[in-house]
Structures are given as C-alpha cells and as structure tokens.
Design an enzyme around this catalytic site. Structure first.
Site, PDB file in Angstrom:
ATOM      1  N   LYS A  33       0.849  -1.208   0.000  1.00  0.00           N
ATOM      2  CA  LYS A  33       0.000   0.000   0.000  1.00  0.00           C
ATOM      3  C   LYS A  33       0.878   1.250   0.000  1.00  0.00           C
ATOM      4  O   LYS A  33       2.095   1.147   0.207  1.00  0.00           O
ATOM      5  CB  LYS A  33      -0.904  -0.039   1.226  1.00  0.00           C
ATOM      6  N   TYR A 251      17.263  30.309   6.290  1.00  0.00           N
ATOM      7  CA  TYR A 251      16.042  30.980   6.757  1.00  0.00           C
ATOM      8  C   TYR A 251      16.052  31.167   8.267  1.00  0.00           C
ATOM      9  O   TYR A 251      16.380  30.240   9.020  1.00  0.00           O
ATOM     10  CB  TYR A 251      14.804  30.161   6.393  1.00  0.00           C
TER      11      TYR A 251
HETATM   12  C1  PLP Z   1       0.064  -1.901   6.746  1.00  0.00           C
HETATM   13  C2  PLP Z   1      -0.430  -3.208   7.210  1.00  0.00           C
HETATM   14  C3  PLP Z   1       0.447  -4.276   7.431  1.00  0.00           C
HETATM   15  C4  PLP Z   1       1.954  -4.141   7.349  1.00  0.00           C
HETATM   16  O1  PLP Z   1       2.459  -3.546   8.518  1.00  0.00           O
HETATM   17  P1  PLP Z   1       4.029  -3.380   8.737  1.00  0.00           P
HETATM   18  O2  PLP Z   1       4.136  -2.850  10.114  1.00  0.00           O
HETATM   19  O3  PLP Z   1       4.495  -2.403   7.718  1.00  0.00           O
HETATM   20  O4  PLP Z   1       4.633  -4.715   8.562  1.00  0.00           O
HETATM   21  C5  PLP Z   1      -0.095  -5.497   7.752  1.00  0.00           C
HETATM   22  N1  PLP Z   1      -1.441  -5.667   7.872  1.00  0.00           N
HETATM   23  C6  PLP Z   1      -2.313  -4.662   7.692  1.00  0.00           C
HETATM   24  C7  PLP Z   1      -3.775  -4.897   7.836  1.00  0.00           C
HETATM   25  C8  PLP Z   1      -1.845  -3.380   7.375  1.00  0.00           C
HETATM   26  O5  PLP Z   1      -2.710  -2.380   7.197  1.00  0.00           O
END
Ligand code: PLP
Length: 360
Positions: A33, A251
C-alpha cells in the site's frame, strides 16, 4: 537534472522477503500500500515475484497491479468502501477484507456467477476496524452461505507488536486463538509480529516495513536483523563555501557558525519529503562520513557542516538515508517513524533502480 533521487535496490528487496521467509513457515502477503511504502507500487510487486499475495489499501492500487500483469492474490486491506466497487472486485479477482456489517449487506445483494475470496477482519484489541469477536460466528455463517463467496479467511491486526509492553499482544493472540473455524485460513502478523511474535504467524503473514529493509522495532527491543535498506535517498553537494565565525545560515538565521568553517548545500529538501523538523541532531553522509545538518531545511535544499569532511567538493554524492545511514535513525531524530519518511517521499523525486552495492 536536479541532483536528487531515490535509488532502489531490487536485490535488497528480494533479500528481505527471503529474511521474512526464514522467520516463518507461513505464506507471505507482501504489503505494498501507499505506493509500495513510497518505493513504487508496480516496481515492488514485480520485484517480489516470489510473494504469495499482495496487500493494498484501495481498489485503485489493486487495479494498477492487475493492469501491470500481477497474477497473485491481491487483498484489499480495508475492503470496499462502496457497493459499486464489488463488480470490479469480482471481475479482477481481488480479495476484499470485510470488517463491517454494511459490507456484508452489499455481499448479500450480489447476483451472478462470479465469486471472490474474502478475509473477515476481527477486532482483537486494535479497536480500529473489524467485528467484535462475539459477532464473528454469525458473520462467518452469513458469508459462508452466499453464492458470491469462495474461500473465507479470518484476519486481525496487531496494535502493539513493536512496543515494550507485551501484554496487549498476548491478549490479542489469545482472543484470536479462541476464534477457531475449520477450513478458514488465518492471518495476524505484520512485520513486528513476524520478527518478535512467532505465536502470531498462523497461515499467512503480512510484512510491510521489513520488506523495505527497515525495522519497526525500537533499537532497544530490536532483535539483530539482517534486513537491507531498499531505498537510498541521494543527492549531491551543489555548493561548498567557507563561512566566517558568527555567520547565520539559511532561513531565520537560526544557526550561527561557531567558527570559520566549510558549509555545504545539498540539493534535497522538504519538497522531496525530507523532514523539516528535528528533535535531535541529524547527519547526512558525504564521502561516507557524517556531516551534521545545520540551519533550517528549505524546500529544495539543506545545509550541512563540513568540518569533519575537509576534502568535500561540489558534486560529491550525499546520502540522506539508506545505505550506511538507517532511515530509522533519521526518523527517530525527526520524532517520527520510518513509515512516514518512506511513504512521504514526494512525486517529484525520481525513483531509479540501481545495482545492489550492499555486501551480501
Ligand atoms: C500496513 C499493514 C500491514 C503491514 O504492517 P508493517 O508494520 O508495515 O509490517 C499489515 N497488515 C495490515 C492490515 C496493514 O494495514
């Protein structure tokens, strides 16, 4: 071309998947994702051809993977947001998570021949998405009776797997174990679960961050990891000038040179996703040596103290995180987590696959 880009190491990405496999006998749903945690959705999925499934946050991401020829199971981790998505999910053979009653109602209304697999999400203690454990038997029965459902699975998410306090995770594991349904595949572990909680591995694990070579665990709770950074944020020195004692840099003039010193300008800034605020000092690597960031980070540039790198010259490569400088360390200095730095790289920053240079 502006000298700022993220180099991507495909061998490191595959190595980290193998590291996850070495820790578990479960099947692996690689979480991609948020544009593959900033690395590029399609690039990550194609590089991880060995993954058993992919997990995404939206139908759009799922469709992008299918359009790119990805054939593995693709799980929509939040399911569908609207009934109109269901026909597309069925056609593209995507696997939604079902976490709320409104989604069950949509599935009950589906007509036609096509079927899909579904993960039922149970809330074992995260209190974000998912059915109460007591609701699950009825949901399983309802969904099992529907013609549009092929395989069912049971999924939950860990809230505190990376925290020092182990009580919440132990409770989640217990609640999940009590929900046993013959024939349903099961999934609980994220990266921290894989690395720290073997009891969460079940049938499917869902690693995200660890695949990208960063650890979700705090340095003190961290087990030694052999993960390799996939992304290295790189730029160059675009100017090196000698400043006088008392000169105010950048800045707001918030940094004053404590003495005569060389100051470098690096061609990367918060417009690329590099943090603007730090709680503690942070450095970049110039010629493999640490050069502290000084003054305010600008949109397209930042300034560094080059006293420790006397031989630094315009054009020298600068590493902001990745090889030799863990993104976890930069995140910690910025008061955030590596997730936000990786996902927060902006669109304007080119991602380029490079040959692996990390030692095997
Ligand atoms: C994002 C997510 C993961 C992965 O989590 P990590 O901490 O990056 O390993 C796993 N399961 C679900 C449902 C998630 O939303």
């Amino acid at each position: 071309m502006r000298p700022a880009y993220a180099s991507l190491d495909a061998a490191a990405l595959r190595h980290n998947l193998a590291e996850a496999r070495a820790l578990t006998g479960a099947r692996i749903m690689a979480i991609v994702k948020a544009n593959g945690y900033g690395h590029g959705l399609v690039w990550v999925a194609k590089t991880l051809a060995e993954a058993d499934a992919f997990g995404v946050a939206s139908l759009e991401e799922g469709l992008e993977l299918r359009a790119a020829g990805i054939r593995q199971e693709i799980c929509l981790l939040e399911g569908f947001f609207d009934a109109a998505e269901m026909p597309v999910i069925l056609r593209e053979r995507l696997t939604p998570v079902v976490h709320d009653h409104y989604q069950v109602e949509v599935l009950k209304g589906m007509r036609g021949e096509q079927r899909c697999d579904v993960w039922i999400k149970v809330d074992t203690g995260m209190h974000r998405l998912g059915f109460e454990p007591a609701e699950v038997p009825a949901v399983v029965a309802d969904l099992a009776a529907l013609p549009c459902i092929a395989r069912l699975g049971l999924l939950s998410h860990l809230a505190c797997a990376e925290e020092a306090d182990t009580t919440p995770s132990r409770h989640q594991i217990e609640r999940f174990a009590k929900l046993a349904f013959p024939g349903l595949r099961r999934s609980l572990a994220n990266s921290a679960g894989i690395m720290r909680w073997p009891a969460t591995h079940a049938d499917w694990v869902r690693p995200g961050l660890m695949l990208y070579g960063a650890s979700p665990l705090a340095p003190d709770t961290s087990m030694p990891t052999r993960l390799k950074p996939v992304m290295t944020l790189r730029s160059r020195l675009i100017s090196v000038r000698h400043r006088r004692e008392g000169d105010a840099i950048g800045y707001g003039g918030v940094y004053r040179c404590p003495r005569d010193m060389p100051v470098g300008v690096v061609g990367v800034g918060y417009g690329d996703g590099y943090p603007r605020e730090f709680r503690t000092a942070v450095s970049v690597l110039v010629r493999g040596q640490r050069a502290p960031v000084i003054g305010r980070v600008s949109m397209d540039m930042l300034t560094v103290d080059l006293r420790a790198v006397a031989e630094a010259r315009v054009g020298d490569e600068v590493i902001l995180w990745g090889q030799g400088l863990p993104v976890e360390e930069v995140a910690h200095a910025a008061g955030t987590i590596p997730y936000t730095l990786l996902c927060g790289l902006t669109q304007r920053l080119p991602r380029r696959e490079c040959l692996s240079t990390t030692p095997a």
